[in-house]
Scaffold this motif. Structure first.
Motif, PDB file in Angstrom:
ATOM      1  N   LYS A 182      -8.118  -7.101   7.668  1.00  0.00           N
ATOM      2  CA  LYS A 182      -8.927  -8.135   6.614  1.00  0.00           C
ATOM      3  C   LYS A 182      -9.841  -7.775   5.697  1.00  0.00           C
ATOM      4  O   LYS A 182     -10.163  -6.600   5.659  1.00  0.00           O
ATOM      5  CB  LYS A 182      -9.684  -9.237   7.571  1.00  0.00           C
ATOM      6  CG  LYS A 182     -10.884  -8.457   8.160  1.00  0.00           C
ATOM      7  CD  LYS A 182     -11.482  -9.582   9.012  1.00  0.00           C
ATOM      8  CE  LYS A 182     -12.943  -8.724   9.610  1.00  0.00           C
ATOM      9  NZ  LYS A 182     -13.587  -9.779  10.654  1.00  0.00           N
ATOM     10  N   THR A 183     -10.213  -8.618   4.844  1.00  0.00           N
ATOM     11  CA  THR A 183     -11.012  -8.191   3.460  1.00  0.00           C
ATOM     12  C   THR A 183     -12.469  -8.321   3.997  1.00  0.00           C
ATOM     13  O   THR A 183     -12.750  -9.403   4.527  1.00  0.00           O
ATOM     14  CB  THR A 183     -10.744  -9.127   2.323  1.00  0.00           C
ATOM     15  OG1 THR A 183      -9.329  -8.992   2.042  1.00  0.00           O
ATOM     16  CG2 THR A 183     -11.690  -8.778   1.356  1.00  0.00           C
TER      17      THR A 183
ATOM     18  N   ARG B 158     -15.706  -8.308  -1.825  1.00  0.00           N
ATOM     19  CA  ARG B 158     -14.959  -7.928  -3.099  1.00  0.00           C
ATOM     20  C   ARG B 158     -16.242  -7.825  -4.200  1.00  0.00           C
ATOM     21  O   ARG B 158     -17.379  -8.113  -4.111  1.00  0.00           O
ATOM     22  CB  ARG B 158     -14.205  -9.352  -3.621  1.00  0.00           C
ATOM     23  CG  ARG B 158     -12.964  -9.771  -2.804  1.00  0.00           C
ATOM     24  CD  ARG B 158     -12.211 -10.973  -3.103  1.00  0.00           C
ATOM     25  NE  ARG B 158     -10.995 -10.899  -2.722  1.00  0.00           N
ATOM     26  CZ  ARG B 158     -10.778 -11.606  -1.592  1.00  0.00           C
ATOM     27  NH1 ARG B 158     -11.683 -12.160  -0.976  1.00  0.00           N
ATOM     28  NH2 ARG B 158      -9.307 -11.763  -1.084  1.00  0.00           N
TER      29      ARG B 158
ATOM     30  N   LYS C 109     -12.075   1.083   0.364  1.00  0.00           N
ATOM     31  CA  LYS C 109     -12.405   0.626  -0.958  1.00  0.00           C
ATOM     32  C   LYS C 109     -11.241   0.951  -1.969  1.00  0.00           C
ATOM     33  O   LYS C 109     -10.631   1.779  -2.216  1.00  0.00           O
ATOM     34  CB  LYS C 109     -13.625   1.397  -1.480  1.00  0.00           C
ATOM     35  CG  LYS C 109     -14.264   0.744  -2.724  1.00  0.00           C
ATOM     36  CD  LYS C 109     -15.339   1.630  -3.367  1.00  0.00           C
ATOM     37  CE  LYS C 109     -15.925   1.219  -4.506  1.00  0.00           C
ATOM     38  NZ  LYS C 109     -16.849   1.996  -5.017  1.00  0.00           N
TER      39      LYS C 109
ATOM     40  N   ASN D 235      -8.935  -1.378  -8.280  1.00  0.00           N
ATOM     41  CA  ASN D 235      -7.856  -2.068  -9.013  1.00  0.00           C
ATOM     42  C   ASN D 235      -7.792  -1.102 -10.632  1.00  0.00           C
ATOM     43  O   ASN D 235      -8.629  -1.318 -11.356  1.00  0.00           O
ATOM     44  CB  ASN D 235      -8.022  -3.713  -9.332  1.00  0.00           C
ATOM     45  CG  ASN D 235      -7.102  -4.200 -10.152  1.00  0.00           C
ATOM     46  OD1 ASN D 235      -6.404  -3.811 -10.773  1.00  0.00           O
ATOM     47  ND2 ASN D 235      -6.740  -5.252  -9.460  1.00  0.00           N
TER      48      ASN D 235
ATOM     49  N   TYR E 146      -7.500   4.247  -3.605  1.00  0.00           N
ATOM     50  CA  TYR E 146      -7.793   3.750  -2.140  1.00  0.00           C
ATOM     51  C   TYR E 146      -8.910   4.814  -1.643  1.00  0.00           C
ATOM     52  O   TYR E 146      -8.325   6.064  -1.517  1.00  0.00           O
ATOM     53  CB  TYR E 146      -6.618   3.572  -1.298  1.00  0.00           C
ATOM     54  CG  TYR E 146      -5.580   2.700  -1.787  1.00  0.00           C
ATOM     55  CD1 TYR E 146      -5.523   1.487  -1.221  1.00  0.00           C
ATOM     56  CD2 TYR E 146      -4.474   3.099  -2.599  1.00  0.00           C
ATOM     57  CE1 TYR E 146      -4.707   0.495  -1.860  1.00  0.00           C
ATOM     58  CE2 TYR E 146      -3.709   2.079  -3.203  1.00  0.00           C
ATOM     59  CZ  TYR E 146      -3.790   0.827  -2.806  1.00  0.00           C
ATOM     60  OH  TYR E 146      -2.970  -0.039  -3.343  1.00  0.00           O
TER      61      TYR E 146
ATOM     62  N   GLU F  70     -11.995  -4.562  -3.979  1.00  0.00           N
ATOM     63  CA  GLU F  70     -12.057  -5.130  -2.819  1.00  0.00           C
ATOM     64  C   GLU F  70     -12.359  -4.014  -1.784  1.00  0.00           C
ATOM     65  O   GLU F  70     -11.784  -2.961  -1.974  1.00  0.00           O
ATOM     66  CB  GLU F  70     -11.141  -5.975  -2.341  1.00  0.00           C
ATOM     67  CG  GLU F  70      -9.662  -5.783  -2.410  1.00  0.00           C
ATOM     68  CD  GLU F  70      -8.805  -6.929  -1.816  1.00  0.00           C
ATOM     69  OE1 GLU F  70      -9.338  -8.038  -1.581  1.00  0.00           O
ATOM     70  OE2 GLU F  70      -7.530  -6.538  -1.885  1.00  0.00           O
ATOM     71  N   VAL F  71     -12.814  -4.456  -0.595  1.00  0.00           N
ATOM     72  CA  VAL F  71     -13.199  -3.559   0.531  1.00  0.00           C
ATOM     73  C   VAL F  71     -12.312  -4.232   1.763  1.00  0.00           C
ATOM     74  O   VAL F  71     -12.659  -5.390   2.236  1.00  0.00           O
ATOM     75  CB  VAL F  71     -14.540  -3.412   0.937  1.00  0.00           C
ATOM     76  CG1 VAL F  71     -14.696  -2.180   2.167  1.00  0.00           C
ATOM     77  CG2 VAL F  71     -15.309  -2.459  -0.452  1.00  0.00           C
ATOM     78  N   LYS F  72     -11.537  -3.407   2.454  1.00  0.00           N
ATOM     79  CA  LYS F  72     -10.567  -3.754   3.619  1.00  0.00           C
ATOM     80  C   LYS F  72     -11.137  -2.962   4.775  1.00  0.00           C
ATOM     81  O   LYS F  72     -11.453  -2.113   4.902  1.00  0.00           O
ATOM     82  CB  LYS F  72      -9.197  -3.579   3.383  1.00  0.00           C
ATOM     83  CG  LYS F  72      -8.488  -4.412   2.177  1.00  0.00           C
ATOM     84  CD  LYS F  72      -7.970  -5.658   2.747  1.00  0.00           C
ATOM     85  CE  LYS F  72      -7.381  -6.333   1.604  1.00  0.00           C
ATOM     86  NZ  LYS F  72      -6.859  -7.685   2.205  1.00  0.00           N
TER      87      LYS F  72
ATOM     88  N   TYR G  94       0.821  -1.195  -0.123  1.00  0.00           N
ATOM     89  CA  TYR G  94      -0.044  -0.065  -0.195  1.00  0.00           C
ATOM     90  C   TYR G  94       0.905   1.560  -0.078  1.00  0.00           C
ATOM     91  O   TYR G  94       2.107   1.250   0.360  1.00  0.00           O
ATOM     92  CB  TYR G  94      -0.917   0.073   1.222  1.00  0.00           C
ATOM     93  CG  TYR G  94      -1.710  -1.362   1.440  1.00  0.00           C
ATOM     94  CD1 TYR G  94      -2.797  -1.704   0.388  1.00  0.00           C
ATOM     95  CD2 TYR G  94      -1.397  -2.117   2.414  1.00  0.00           C
ATOM     96  CE1 TYR G  94      -3.448  -2.703   0.563  1.00  0.00           C
ATOM     97  CE2 TYR G  94      -2.135  -3.310   2.594  1.00  0.00           C
ATOM     98  CZ  TYR G  94      -3.198  -3.631   1.373  1.00  0.00           C
ATOM     99  OH  TYR G  94      -3.819  -4.648   1.514  1.00  0.00           O
TER     100      TYR G  94
END
Length: 390
Positions: A69-70, A73, A94, A97, A143, A78-80, A57
């Motif tokens: 953690k995730t 998706r 969020k 990609n 991000y 994906e959202v962490k 990151y």
């Protein structure tokens, strides 16, 4: 390897599983530890050996947040889960990609995701039923740091075996209407309203909702019409699929109708998996031919079903507008509105200041024992008192 051992009287839970008393359990990165009850989470174990994973990151992001953690998706990434380093409050990040859309040859205003539009909208909007942005970073990916909604997606709640009560559907839908009305007043059409984009503030059924995911939204002038095919197929309005005459704000009203239909009945009105019709999904939508299961609707009020029908009107000119939907008889429920105002007041109330921790039990006994072991401490010298005046 780090371990946890249960010596409690009330029970210790790791990732929802109760430990046997006196037994050790190895801890893995991001393990959640709860006390007394599985949902009473009080610790997250972070393995410092895993810090190398953070290096993917951007440094600016890592300096402010600990990525965990995730949470989910989607098509865009994906959202962490993450923690603010200064406050340790939870946030959602969020991650979009970039590489997934690198080969997209569509012009910028027609791409299926526009991160600049989403950030622009998130910074612009300010409504209690719309998700709030906290930060934005750009590196190899985008991000977007957002407030965390602990109740997850409305999609998961609708798909539960236990159906949502009509009263709960009304509370949620009223908030959705207020949020989309706010967007439209600010010249924004969401274009991708669906159950997955409605988030819940709490695992409790009576809670606030927030609409999220503005990646396909469009900022419009008063007379603008769009022709881009956006949105999730099951929720697309007929005029969006047609793609010839263009479309406007009423596409969001159709999508809200689909959402309300699913909340009340527990199944989608239009589906390419529907065995009760030979029509394709596009034909079902273009005709407004939704599947009606009498068994699922027998406990739903006529007023609620009337609102669904008026929102799922094929002709956008005759489709119920947001202002009229808010005035619909089904939503003239003062008890529901009072509940909403109470939830809002609770959410906006400032957090109480933390209390000083009480002294540890047995502290006085330990101090007395230490003093006895060390012997009497020398007392400070005192100056003699002056004699009283004669």
């Amino acid at each position: 390897m780090a371990y946890i051992e249960d010596h409690s009287a009330n029970g210790t839970f790791v990732n929802g599983e109760r430990l046997e008393k006196g037994r050790k359990c190895p801890l893995t990165h991001n393990a959640e530890i709860a006390l007394s009850l599985p949902h009473n989470k009080v610790f997250v174990f972070s393995d410092l050996m895993e810090d190398s994973l953070q290096s993917e990151y951007p440094k600016e992001l890592r300096d402010k947040y600990i990525i965990s953690k995730t949470l989910g998706r989607g098509a865009c990434g994906e959202v962490k889960l993450a923690f603010d380093r200064s406050t340790y409050h939870k946030v959602a990040i969020k991650i979009i990609n970039k590489r997934r859309f690198a080969a997209d040859v569509l012009p910028d205003n027609d791409k299926p995701f526009n991160e600049k539009t989403e950030v622009e909208i998130l910074k612009k909007v300010d409504h209690p039923c719309l998700i709030k942005i906290k930060d934005f970073f750009e590196g190899e990916d985008f991000y977007i740091v957002l407030e965390l909604m602990k109740g997850g997606e409305l999609f998961d709640r609708v798909l539960r075996p236990a159906r949502l009560s009509e009263a709960t559907c009304k509370l949620y839908f009223y908030q959705m209407l207020l949020a989309v009305q706010y967007l439209h007043k600010h010249g924004i059409i969401h274009r991708d309203l669906k159950l997955e984009n409605v988030l819940l503030s709490s695992p409790e059924e009576t809670c606030l909702i927030k609409i999220t995911d503005f990646g396909q939204s469009k900022i419009l002038g008063e007379t603008s019409l769009m022709k881009t095919l956006c949105g999730t197929p099951d929720y697309l309005a007929p005029e969006v699929q047609d793609g010839t005459a263009g479309y406007g704000r009423s596409v969001d009203c159709w999508s809200l109708g689909v959402i309300l239909f699913m909340c009340l009945s527990g199944y989608p009105p239009f589906s390419d998996k529907n065995k009760n019709t030979r029509l394709s999904l596009k034909e079902q939508i273009s005709r407004g031919d939704y599947f009606y299961c009498a068994e699922r609707w027998k406990h739903v009020s006529k007023e609620a079903f009337d609102l669904v029908q008026k929102l799922l009107t094929v002709d956008p000119d005759k489709r119920l507008k947001l202002e009229a939907a808010l005035e619909h008889p089904w939503l003239q429920d003062e008890g529901m509105k009072r509940t909403f105002r109470q939830l809002l007041a609770q959410a906006q109330a400032p957090l109480p200041a933390p209390e000083a921790p009480p002294p540890p039990p047995g502290g006085r006994k330990r101090r007395r024992a230490r003093e006895e072991a060390e012997g009497p401490r020398p007392q400070p010298c005192k100056a003699p008192r002056a004699p009283p005046p004669s």
